[in-house]
Design an enzyme around this catalytic site. Structure first.
Site, PDB file in Angstrom:
ATOM      1  N   ASP A 473      -5.280-102.299  18.074  1.00  0.00           N
ATOM      2  CA  ASP A 473      -6.156-103.426  17.752  1.00  0.00           C
ATOM      3  C   ASP A 473      -5.994-103.830  16.286  1.00  0.00           C
ATOM      4  O   ASP A 473      -5.457-103.069  15.460  1.00  0.00           O
ATOM      5  CB  ASP A 473      -7.609-102.986  18.024  1.00  0.00           C
ATOM      6  CG  ASP A 473      -8.550-104.153  18.265  1.00  0.00           C
ATOM      7  OD1 ASP A 473      -8.165-105.299  18.041  1.00  0.00           O
ATOM      8  OD2 ASP A 473      -9.706-103.886  18.680  1.00  0.00           O
ATOM      9  N   ASP A 543     -11.411-111.281  24.244  1.00  0.00           N
ATOM     10  CA  ASP A 543     -12.654-110.521  24.398  1.00  0.00           C
ATOM     11  C   ASP A 543     -13.590-111.209  25.375  1.00  0.00           C
ATOM     12  O   ASP A 543     -14.582-110.631  25.813  1.00  0.00           O
ATOM     13  CB  ASP A 543     -13.378-110.399  23.049  1.00  0.00           C
ATOM     14  CG  ASP A 543     -12.773-109.298  22.190  1.00  0.00           C
ATOM     15  OD1 ASP A 543     -11.953-108.528  22.702  1.00  0.00           O
ATOM     16  OD2 ASP A 543     -13.127-109.229  20.994  1.00  0.00           O
TER      17      ASP A 543
HETATM   18  C1  DGJ Z   1     -11.907-105.805  19.555  1.00  0.00           C
HETATM   19  C2  DGJ Z   1     -11.242-105.728  20.888  1.00  0.00           C
HETATM   20  O1  DGJ Z   1     -10.783-106.983  21.279  1.00  0.00           O
HETATM   21  C3  DGJ Z   1     -12.209-105.128  21.896  1.00  0.00           C
HETATM   22  O2  DGJ Z   1     -11.623-105.091  23.157  1.00  0.00           O
HETATM   23  C4  DGJ Z   1     -12.598-103.750  21.443  1.00  0.00           C
HETATM   24  O3  DGJ Z   1     -11.480-102.916  21.454  1.00  0.00           O
HETATM   25  C5  DGJ Z   1     -13.192-103.802  20.039  1.00  0.00           C
HETATM   26  N1  DGJ Z   1     -12.319-104.476  19.133  1.00  0.00           N
HETATM   27  C6  DGJ Z   1     -13.473-102.425  19.528  1.00  0.00           C
HETATM   28  O4  DGJ Z   1     -13.874-102.396  18.217  1.00  0.00           O
END
Ligand code: DGJ
Length: 726
Positions: A473, A543
């Site tokens: 990420d 997300d």
């Molecule tokens: C952003 C990601 O897009 C989410 O899926 C998740 O992993 C969060 N970060 C966790 O902090």
């Protein structure tokens, strides 16, 4: 045989290595090169005065036709160099801007050689040019991938001085330029933001410059992908389309300059905004690739070519052909509040419904109670996991599940041991605030010590635990991108060096742990590009897991990247919309790589049974989804319905995902606007097919010309239709 030879001669092609060459040298008055793919030709010509320039790029009907003969389509007097530079005339967009040691900012190139070479098994035109006076060599490459109707371009610049210390400063180096024939053009591109990724926009390119770009390493506003057509209206199937992508994850740009005379120049590569490179004698720099293609068959064909190209050439070879597992990710269920027993409870339920890979997201590492602390300290939190991670992993493995983990290596919380020890390891400027974003700063990965630290941390994590999957990420863009500790000469190289080391880090980890699947994530879908997909196996698309929003996001994603890289989860927030069923949620997430995100310990028996049934159904069709040809039959951007068909090679089986969207489905307006018949594609016209388990049979011809009746009634309803050859 005679006919065959004649065809070759008429087509102006020669044989190379026993087959028709992709790159043909043209002799005579209009000397130069014809670069051909299945359906396109790109013609470069020599001007006899040391210049090489493009005269035509488009339909292959023009192969072998000299530019003079082809006055209608070729660019005629519109003159642009293949590698336009800042120098002499400055009326076109340059791909190279340099400053020599004496302050001269004009570059004047002359052709040294142009040869067909093989690069990674593909015919490649290598054009070597040198400055007429200064020690600069510019080598540009055109690598041909005929089956995808694509040419990859990139450029390498070298300071060829043998001695001395005189640097050449590079103020701009893009990967390539292309010139389209005079016409009226329309650009389709992604526009978006966090939670609204990959929304499709089509706009006319009137005289002037339009830029798609990233300045802070996020690609939310635009992505490094484009499709240009000369068809103002429907361009899905019967339109000329030029399309392309920059293979880069840092600052990138794609510029389109339309002229009053209707020519269109396209350039793309690294966005040198805030960047400058120094080349000392003997030093070189190579740009990333800019791949560009042409199809006469519309944006859908352009998307399919992109899918095939990514699957066949770009994705990391070890997992390229591997079916992606169904995963469970515990982020939405447990957030930062994780421990062994609670994750095991989720894993048991996940196993029950048919999940294959269990992924723990954020929250497992030292001090990570919220997003306020912990990033940088990549050891397990002893309070949450007193037995370490491997104890939990072994128990999850015993259930028959693989285990995956979330990391965010490029980031650091000021509230971490790492920051307390190395405050100089972050991007920063003296006398400037260090702007926090989600309470975090960006590590300066241009530094070798930062690179080595991350390599060791990630290596230890993967070596000490049975981890089969990494979700990588990155949750903020750049601010204060300074590197005050470095020599002033290279301080403005920080963005480029960061990306070099990021790529090196992922590549080294992949070499060390070839079994591990890597997922690309950046606050959702903020870093979708071929630079990442060359090193990561799949992308977390957004997300936003609301199924209706996802129909748009996924439709847009599929313009540029294939379904086996598009990760889609079902999630709790689905229920915020009245009338949405769990079935619908699954049907939407089944369009790509399926994941489950809900707190499944709270599911009742009925929900568990639904999930089990849908995951089993997904496993039956996922080969089609992940490996098949994708046809987007109905765009949610154009109506109140959406449909995507996935057809396996050989056209024996297909799965058609159909969705009704909003409330107005009940009304008549939509029905009047939208055809009740859904015409399928990519089937074999001569084959006979059955629809689901119906007794009736239909020819492929019928299904593609007449179609099936729209199979879904009512708002927020969906269906997955199976088409099977008899
Ligand atoms: C952003 C990601 O897009 C989410 O899926 C998740 O992993 C969060 N970060 C966790 O902090």
């Amino acid at each position: 045989m005679k006919l065959f030879l004649m065809t070759l001669l008429l087509g102006g092609l020669t044989l190379w290595n026993g087959r028709a060459a992709d790159i043909t040298k043209i002799e005579g008055r209009a000397a130069g090169w014809d670069i051909t793919t299945r359906r396109s030709v790109c013609q470069l010509r020599l001007d006899g005065a040391g210049g090489i320039y493009p005269v035509f790029w488009g339909d292959r009907a023009c192969a072998g036709v000299s530019p003079e003969q082809n006055r209608k389509r070729a660019n005629g007097p519109f003159r642009l160099d293949e590698v336009p530079v800042r120098g002499t005339y400055a009326d076109k967009m340059p791909v190279l801007e340099v400053v020599y040691a004496d302050g001269t900012r004009d570059c004047e190139l002359t052709l040294v050689s142009a040869d067909v070479v093989s690069v990674e098994g593909r015919e490649t035109l290598k054009i070597v040019q040198r400055d007429k006076h200064y020690p600069l060599e510019v080598v540009s490459y055109l690598r041909v991938l005929p089956e995808y109707d694509l040419i990859e371009k990139w450029i390498e610049v070298t300071n060829t001085a043998r001695r001395g210390k005189e640097e050449i400063r590079i103020e701009n180096l893009l990967s390539g330029s292309a010139l389209l024939p005079a016409d009226r053009y329309f650009l389709t591109h992604h526009s978006g933001q966090w939670f609204r990724e990959y929304q499709l926009r089509k706009t006319e390119l009137t005289a002037g410059v339009k830029s798609l770009l990233s300045r802070d390493f996020f690609a939310f506003e635009n992505t490094p992908w484009f499709a240009v057509t000369n068809a103002p209206g429907d361009d899905a199937h019967h339109a000329e389309v030029w399309f392309g992508q920059v293979h880069y994850s840092g600052n990138w740009r794609i510029d389109f300059e339309a002229t009053h005379s209707s020519h269109l120049q396209i350039v793309g590569g690294i966005n040198f905004w805030d960047t400058e490179l120094s080349l000392l004698p003997g030093q070189s720099f190579r740009s990333p690739k800019f791949s560009m293609g042409y199809t006469p068959d519309g944006t859908e064909d352009a998307a399919q070519l992109a899918h095939a190209y990514v699957r066949g050439e770009i994705l990391p070879a070890p997992h390229r052909d591997r079916i992606r597992p169904v995963l469970y990710n515990s982020w939405y269920a447990t957030a930062f509040d994780v421990d062994e027993e609670q994750q095991l409870a989720l894993a048991r339920r996940a196993k029950e419904i048919g999940v294959e890979l269990f992924v723990i997201d954020d929250g497992w590492f030292k001090g990570r109670k919220s997003d306020n602390a912990g990033l940088g300290d990549w050891t397990v939190d002893p309070e949450k996991f007193p037995n370490g991670l491997q104890s939990m992993i072994s128990r999850i493995n015993e259930l028959g599940l693989d285990f995956g983990i979330w990391v965010e290596p490029e980031m650091i919380n000021p509230n971490s041991d790492l920051y307390r020890k190395h405050p100089d390891w972050v991007l920063n400027f003296p006398n400037r605030e260090r702007t926090e974003w989600r309470n975090q700063l960006t590590l300066n990965l241009a530094r070798e010590d930062v690179y080595q630290y991350l390599l060791k941390s990630m290596t230890d994590l993967l070596a000490q635990n049975n981890i089969k999957f990494v979700k990588w990420d990155r949750n903020r863009g750049l601010t204060q991108p300074g590197w005050p500790e470095a020599d002033r000469r290279i301080q403005r190289e920080v963005r480029v060096r960061y990306m070099e080391n990021l790529y090196r880090l992922i590549e080294t980890l992949r070499e060390r742990f070839p079994e591990v699947i890597f997922e690309n994530c950046s606050s959702g879908g903020g870093r979708p590009d071929l630079g990442m997909l060359q090193r990561m196996d799949q992308t977390w698309a957004s997300d936003n897991t609301d199924p209706i929003d996802r129909l748009f996001i996924q439709y847009g994603y599929l313009s540029a990247w294939p379904a086996n890289t598009m990760v889609c989860w079902t999630n709790n927030s689905d229920y915020h919309r009245a009338g949405l069923s769990l079935d619908y949620t699954f049907d939407v997430a089944m369009q790509g790589v399926l994941g489950i995100g809900q707190d499944i310990t709270k599911w009742n028996d009925r929900e568990m049974a639904t999930a089990k049934r849908k995951i089993a159904e997904y496993k039956e069709v996922r080969e089609l989804v992940q490996r098949g040809v994708a046809d987007r039959l109905r765009s949610p951007f154009e109506g109140n319905r959406s449909a995507v068909q996935y057809t396996e090679a050989g056209a024996s089986r297909a799965a058609v995902f159909c969705y009704n969207l909003g409330e107005t489905m009940e009304g008549t307006t939509v029905q009047m606007r939208e055809s009740q018949m859904l015409r399928l594609r990519s089937l074999d016209p001569g084959k006979k097919y059955r629809i689901n388990n119906d007794a009736a049979t239909y020819t492929g011809d019928y299904l593609m010309k007449i179609g099936i009746r729209w199979p879904v009634q009512g708002a927020y309803k969906s269906a997955v239709i199976r088409i099977t050859e008899i």
